[in-house]
Write a protein that holds these residues in place. Structure first.
Motif, PDB file in Angstrom:
ATOM      1  N   TRP A   1      -4.725   4.652  -6.964  1.00 44.61           N
ATOM      2  CA  TRP A   1      -4.873   6.096  -7.134  1.00 44.61           C
ATOM      3  C   TRP A   1      -3.522   6.654  -7.554  1.00 44.61           C
ATOM      4  N   TYR A   2      -3.412   7.140  -8.785  1.00 39.99           N
ATOM      5  CA  TYR A   2      -2.166   7.701  -9.285  1.00 39.99           C
ATOM      6  C   TYR A   2      -2.248   9.218  -9.239  1.00 39.99           C
ATOM      7  N   THR A   3      -1.235   9.853  -8.702  1.00 35.06           N
ATOM      8  CA  THR A   3      -1.182  11.302  -8.612  1.00 35.06           C
ATOM      9  C   THR A   3      -0.235  11.813  -9.684  1.00 35.06           C
ATOM     10  N   ARG A   4      -0.693  12.731 -10.489  1.00 36.94           N
ATOM     11  CA  ARG A   4       0.133  13.311 -11.546  1.00 36.94           C
ATOM     12  C   ARG A   4      -0.077  14.819 -11.565  1.00 36.94           C
ATOM     13  N   ALA A   5       0.974  15.557 -11.794  1.00 39.89           N
ATOM     14  CA  ALA A   5       0.894  17.019 -11.797  1.00 39.89           C
ATOM     15  C   ALA A   5       0.012  17.547 -12.925  1.00 39.89           C
ATOM     16  N   THR A   6      -0.180  16.765 -13.982  1.00 45.15           N
ATOM     17  CA  THR A   6      -0.956  17.240 -15.127  1.00 45.15           C
ATOM     18  C   THR A   6      -2.465  17.079 -14.924  1.00 45.15           C
ATOM     19  N   VAL A   7      -2.880  16.384 -13.872  1.00 48.91           N
ATOM     20  CA  VAL A   7      -4.306  16.168 -13.620  1.00 48.91           C
ATOM     21  C   VAL A   7      -4.836  17.320 -12.785  1.00 48.91           C
ATOM     22  N   PRO A   8      -5.930  17.967 -13.235  1.00 49.30           N
ATOM     23  CA  PRO A   8      -6.455  19.100 -12.476  1.00 49.30           C
ATOM     24  C   PRO A   8      -7.004  18.670 -11.116  1.00 49.30           C
TER      25      PRO A   8
ATOM     26  N   ILE B   1       0.606  20.193  -2.531  1.00 48.05           N
ATOM     27  CA  ILE B   1       1.889  20.781  -2.924  1.00 48.05           C
ATOM     28  C   ILE B   1       2.556  19.803  -3.879  1.00 48.05           C
ATOM     29  N   GLY B   2       2.984  20.285  -5.044  1.00 47.76           N
ATOM     30  CA  GLY B   2       3.606  19.391  -6.022  1.00 47.76           C
ATOM     31  C   GLY B   2       2.652  18.282  -6.403  1.00 47.76           C
ATOM     32  N   ASN B   3       3.051  17.028  -6.210  1.00 42.04           N
ATOM     33  CA  ASN B   3       2.187  15.888  -6.500  1.00 42.04           C
ATOM     34  C   ASN B   3       1.532  15.309  -5.253  1.00 42.04           C
ATOM     35  N   ASP B   4       1.745  15.919  -4.092  1.00 46.50           N
ATOM     36  CA  ASP B   4       1.107  15.451  -2.862  1.00 46.50           C
ATOM     37  C   ASP B   4      -0.390  15.699  -2.941  1.00 46.50           C
ATOM     38  N   GLU B   5      -1.156  14.803  -2.345  1.00 40.08           N
ATOM     39  CA  GLU B   5      -2.605  14.899  -2.477  1.00 40.08           C
ATOM     40  C   GLU B   5      -3.311  14.477  -1.194  1.00 40.08           C
ATOM     41  N   LEU B   6      -4.338  15.212  -0.837  1.00 37.32           N
ATOM     42  CA  LEU B   6      -5.222  14.899   0.273  1.00 37.32           C
ATOM     43  C   LEU B   6      -6.496  14.325  -0.329  1.00 37.32           C
ATOM     44  N   TYR B   7      -6.993  13.204   0.216  1.00 42.58           N
ATOM     45  CA  TYR B   7      -8.163  12.576  -0.397  1.00 42.58           C
ATOM     46  C   TYR B   7      -9.146  12.079   0.658  1.00 42.58           C
ATOM     47  N   MET B   8     -10.370  11.847   0.219  1.00 39.64           N
ATOM     48  CA  MET B   8     -11.414  11.238   1.037  1.00 39.64           C
ATOM     49  C   MET B   8     -12.201  10.310   0.142  1.00 39.64           C
ATOM     50  N   GLY B   9     -12.602   9.155   0.676  1.00 39.35           N
ATOM     51  CA  GLY B   9     -13.358   8.183  -0.106  1.00 39.35           C
ATOM     52  C   GLY B   9     -14.407   7.476   0.739  1.00 39.35           C
ATOM     53  N   VAL B  10     -15.480   7.042   0.091  1.00 42.59           N
ATOM     54  CA  VAL B  10     -16.564   6.313   0.747  1.00 42.59           C
ATOM     55  C   VAL B  10     -16.885   5.085  -0.091  1.00 42.59           C
ATOM     56  N   ASP B  11     -16.964   3.923   0.562  1.00 42.97           N
ATOM     57  CA  ASP B  11     -17.372   2.678  -0.090  1.00 42.97           C
ATOM     58  C   ASP B  11     -18.582   2.126   0.650  1.00 42.97           C
ATOM     59  N   TRP B  12     -19.615   1.768  -0.079  1.00 43.56           N
ATOM     60  CA  TRP B  12     -20.790   1.128   0.503  1.00 43.56           C
ATOM     61  C   TRP B  12     -21.041  -0.172  -0.233  1.00 43.56           C
TER      62      TRP B  12
ATOM     63  N   ILE C   1     -20.988   0.592  -4.212  1.00 38.14           N
ATOM     64  CA  ILE C   1     -20.822   1.948  -4.739  1.00 38.14           C
ATOM     65  C   ILE C   1     -19.625   2.574  -4.033  1.00 38.14           C
ATOM     66  N   SER C   2     -18.759   3.195  -4.807  1.00 35.64           N
ATOM     67  CA  SER C   2     -17.568   3.828  -4.266  1.00 35.64           C
ATOM     68  C   SER C   2     -17.447   5.227  -4.860  1.00 35.64           C
ATOM     69  N   ALA C   3     -17.099   6.196  -4.029  1.00 30.89           N
ATOM     70  CA  ALA C   3     -16.931   7.572  -4.495  1.00 30.89           C
ATOM     71  C   ALA C   3     -15.817   8.229  -3.695  1.00 30.89           C
ATOM     72  N   GLY C   4     -15.166   9.211  -4.294  1.00 32.17           N
ATOM     73  CA  GLY C   4     -14.103   9.903  -3.575  1.00 32.17           C
ATOM     74  C   GLY C   4     -13.690  11.194  -4.243  1.00 32.17           C
ATOM     75  N   LEU C   5     -12.969  12.005  -3.483  1.00 31.32           N
ATOM     76  CA  LEU C   5     -12.427  13.282  -3.948  1.00 31.32           C
ATOM     77  C   LEU C   5     -10.969  13.375  -3.528  1.00 31.32           C
ATOM     78  N   GLY C   6     -10.165  14.021  -4.359  1.00 31.58           N
ATOM     79  CA  GLY C   6      -8.766  14.254  -4.016  1.00 31.58           C
ATOM     80  C   GLY C   6      -8.340  15.646  -4.432  1.00 31.58           C
ATOM     81  N   TRP C   7      -7.564  16.316  -3.571  1.00 31.29           N
ATOM     82  CA  TRP C   7      -7.065  17.652  -3.853  1.00 31.29           C
ATOM     83  C   TRP C   7      -5.555  17.643  -3.817  1.00 31.29           C
ATOM     84  N   ARG C   8      -4.954  18.191  -4.864  1.00 32.02           N
ATOM     85  CA  ARG C   8      -3.506  18.328  -4.883  1.00 32.02           C
ATOM     86  C   ARG C   8      -3.133  19.446  -3.921  1.00 32.02           C
TER      87      ARG C   8
END
Length: 77
Positions: free
Chosen positions: A6-13, A45-56, A36-43
């Motif tokens: 998972w790469y975090t970049r400031a240019t990614v919405p 502050i800066g490039n820091d990111e909070l994420y959640m993921g599920v793998d089945w 099946i794998s799915a996840g969400l990530g929210w930026r």
């Protein structure tokens, strides 16, 4: 089993998401398996990111059904 980075970049919405699936064949159990794998990530502050993921997985390497839920924080400096 799928490996990903998972790469975090400031240019990614934000929010970011992923959806992945794979199909395989367990030779020892002589059965098809699926993941099946799915996840969400929210930026945050800066490039820091909070994420959640599920793998089945229909069968792990022991032949058992597997579900993994992960929450995390990526700190970038």
């Amino acid at each position: 089993m799928a490996w990903r980075t998972w790469y975090t970049r400031a240019t990614v919405p934000s929010p970011r998401y992923w959806l992945d699936n794979s199909v395989g064949y367990n030779v020892e159990a002589q059965q098809m398996d699926m993941m099946i794998s799915a996840g969400l990530g929210w930026r945050i502050i800066g490039n820091d990111e909070l994420y959640m993921g599920v793998d089945w997985q229909s069968q792990d390497r022991n032949g058992d059904e597997s579900l993994k839920v992960a929450f995390g924080y990526y700190y970038s400096f």
